[in-house]
Design an enzyme around this catalytic site. Structure first.
Site, PDB file in Angstrom:
ATOM      1  N   ARG A  56      61.463  58.354  23.252  1.00 53.11           N
ATOM      2  CA  ARG A  56      60.035  58.007  23.348  1.00 53.11           C
ATOM      3  C   ARG A  56      59.661  56.806  22.482  1.00 53.11           C
ATOM      4  NH1 ARG A  56      57.271  61.926  21.156  1.00 53.11           N
ATOM      5  NH2 ARG A  56      58.611  63.685  21.650  1.00 53.11           N
ATOM      6  N   TYR A 107      38.227  50.207  39.872  1.00 54.83           N
ATOM      7  CA  TYR A 107      39.142  51.249  40.351  1.00 54.83           C
ATOM      8  C   TYR A 107      38.664  52.612  39.856  1.00 54.83           C
ATOM      9  CZ  TYR A 107      43.309  54.068  40.894  1.00 54.83           C
ATOM     10  OH  TYR A 107      44.175  55.071  41.212  1.00 54.83           O
ATOM     11  N   ASP A 178      41.417  44.485  33.160  1.00 53.36           N
ATOM     12  CA  ASP A 178      42.406  45.007  34.107  1.00 53.36           C
ATOM     13  C   ASP A 178      42.671  43.872  35.091  1.00 53.36           C
ATOM     14  OD1 ASP A 178      43.757  46.142  36.258  1.00 53.36           O
ATOM     15  OD2 ASP A 178      42.571  47.988  36.273  1.00 53.36           O
ATOM     16  N   LYS A 203      51.918  47.550  41.187  1.00 54.42           N
ATOM     17  CA  LYS A 203      51.414  46.742  42.306  1.00 54.42           C
ATOM     18  C   LYS A 203      52.216  45.442  42.449  1.00 54.42           C
ATOM     19  CE  LYS A 203      48.299  50.023  42.199  1.00 54.42           C
ATOM     20  NZ  LYS A 203      48.488  51.226  42.979  1.00 54.42           N
TER      21      LYS A 203
HETATM   22  C1  LIG Z   1      42.886  47.820  39.668  1.00 51.90           C
HETATM   23  C2  LIG Z   1      43.754  48.995  39.353  1.00 51.90           C
HETATM   24  N1  LIG Z   1      43.917  49.352  38.076  1.00 51.90           N
HETATM   25  C3  LIG Z   1      44.687  50.411  37.735  1.00 51.90           C
HETATM   26  C4  LIG Z   1      45.323  51.173  38.694  1.00 51.90           C
HETATM   27  C5  LIG Z   1      46.141  52.364  38.289  1.00 51.90           C
HETATM   28  O1  LIG Z   1      47.505  52.039  38.326  1.00 51.90           O
HETATM   29  P1  LIG Z   1      48.654  53.132  38.539  1.00 51.90           P
HETATM   30  O2  LIG Z   1      48.552  53.616  39.942  1.00 51.90           O
HETATM   31  O3  LIG Z   1      49.892  52.362  38.235  1.00 51.90           O
HETATM   32  O4  LIG Z   1      48.390  54.220  37.533  1.00 51.90           O
HETATM   33  C6  LIG Z   1      45.179  50.840  40.033  1.00 51.90           C
HETATM   34  C7  LIG Z   1      45.848  51.661  41.078  1.00 51.90           C
HETATM   35  O5  LIG Z   1      45.561  51.586  42.247  1.00 51.90           O
HETATM   36  C8  LIG Z   1      44.378  49.721  40.370  1.00 51.90           C
HETATM   37  O6  LIG Z   1      44.197  49.354  41.663  1.00 51.90           O
END
Ligand SMILES: Cc1ncc(COP(=O)(O)O)c(C=O)c1O
Length: 386
Positions: A56, A107, A178, A203
């Site tokens: 970890r 999100y 983000d 992504k």
């Molecule tokens: C803009 C955005 N931020 C964060 C996330 C979360 O990422 P994860 O699915 O890797 O936890 C997503 C997932 O769809 C996203 O579209």
């Protein structure tokens, strides 16, 4: 952590283009016989040493990816099990009882994290419209953190990060962005004034819809240390295979993104002239509500995500999605294959997306094949002449 696990990596030259950095950063240092790539470290523990060494804490595979992401974004990267694990850790930088400015449109997983923290009495949230820069700046007064998502889901809103960061810093608030949709190749929030960048590497960075992984990149190494400790204590660590695959994905991000973005631009243009579409959301399109801001904040391009409203009913929109043969009706984004979904089918997005809004993640298929699929399915669902 046993630092011997972390071999030195190749140096990136300051003048290199980010696309070159994405290819080189985090590779093992060059020496005769050295491997080109980090190994996949499949070990939960390490032989006793002066320092505690356990799975970890970290390993050379995570470090290689963190070096690459940190170099690209201009900070210190900490990787996590997923984007949401990274977001959860970043939220911990806010002191108990503190206040966070959170966009109302973002999100839903991230909005859920803050909703729960509020429900547990740990934080206060000020919802804002990220499109209204003055409102965000005003909300930063007395806040501890300003959270932005840019480019934001699902309406592709672009936040004015330089202006927001200046206002937030004047009030002593941290700025988090983000940047999942924009990727480090289209937007480097730290260079625009942000303190922490969050990526869902699931992504575009991973790029093949075959892994989940998240990252936080911090301007200030004390924040990176706090996040590293949080990761150790709470266990949201990245998988070792996933870290390897995410770094491999990063190597080709520039070519994937260039192609997918050019296709997204062309599809956005054609969709906005299509009789089966009432509105397109893509900041790269002249005339889009985000165009002017995108030119300033995202001068290299608006990426490969776009949304559009089908000019019909919910049933017709569902029919359109069901009829597609090349574009896959599925959630997620950023892979080489194009994905589409009607965001309002999620309870979390039902209030922020119109019922017929379809979010398209453009992949690297040929633009004409994608267009033929979208055009045919729209015409069939809406009974429009071919
Ligand atoms: C803009 C955005 N931020 C964060 C996330 C979360 O990422 P994860 O699915 O890797 O936890 C997503 C997932 O769809 C996203 O579209």
């Amino acid at each position: 952590m046993n630092m011997e696990q972390i071999p030195p990596s190749v140096e990136c030259e300051p003048g290199w283009d980010p696309s070159t950095v994405a290819v080189q950063a985090g590779r093992p240092a060059r020496s005769p016989g050295a491997a080109m790539n980090p190994s996949i470290h499949m070990s939960a523990t390490y032989v006793h040493d002066a320092d505690l060494s356990y799975g970890r804490h970290g390993n050379a595979g995570w470090s290689a990816l963190e070096t690459a992401l940190g170099t690209l974004d201009g900070g210190t990267a900490v990787t996590f099990a997923s984007g949401l694990a990274a977001a959860t850790a970043i939220a911990e930088l806010v002191p108990t009882g503190g206040t966070v400015v959170v966009p109302s449109v973002a999100y839903f997983g991230v909005r859920n994290i803050f909703r729960r923290l509020v429900e547990h009495g740990l934080l206060h949230v000020r919802p804002v419209d990220a499109d209204d820069t003055d409102a965000v700046a005003a909300a930063a007064a007395g806040a501890d953190m300003v959270w932005m998502e840019s480019i934001a889901n699902p309406g592709m809103v672009v936040a004015d990060i330089p202006v927001i960061a200046e206002a937030a810093h004047a009030h002593g608030a941290l700025v988090v962005v983000d940047a999942t949709f924009a990727t480090p190749l289209r937007q480097r929030p730290i260079s625009l004034g942000a303190d922490v960048v969050m990526h869902s590497a699931t992504k575009f960075i991973g790029g093949h819809s075959d892994l989940l992984l998240g990252a936080a990149v911090c301007r200030d190494s004390t924040h990176a240390l706090a996040l590293t400790n949080y990761r150790y204590e709470h266990g949201g660590i990245p998988g070792n295979l996933e870290a390897f695959l995410a770094l491999r994905g990063l190597r080709t991000l520039a070519v994937r993104l260039d192609r997918a973005e050019a296709t997204a631009m062309e599809l956005a243009r054609r969709l906005s002239a299509h009789p089966g579409v009432s509105r397109v959301y893509y900041g790269g399109l002249p005339g889009d509500s985000q165009y002017e801001r995108a030119q300033r904040v995202l001068p290299d391009g608006c990426g490969a995500m776009l949304s559009f409203d089908v000019a019909g009913t919910v049933e017709q929109t569902n029919q359109f999605l069901a009829d597609l043969r090349l574009v896959t009706h599925a959630t997620s984004l950023g892979g080489v294959e194009s994905l589409i979904e009607r965001r309002a089918r999620y309870a979390g997005d039902a209030t922020i997306a119109s019922e017929t809004l379809c979010r398209l993640s453009v992949g690297i298929e040929h633009v004409e094949d994608l267009w033929a699929d979208l055009d045919r399915s729209l015409r069939a669902a809406l009974a429009l002449p071919a």
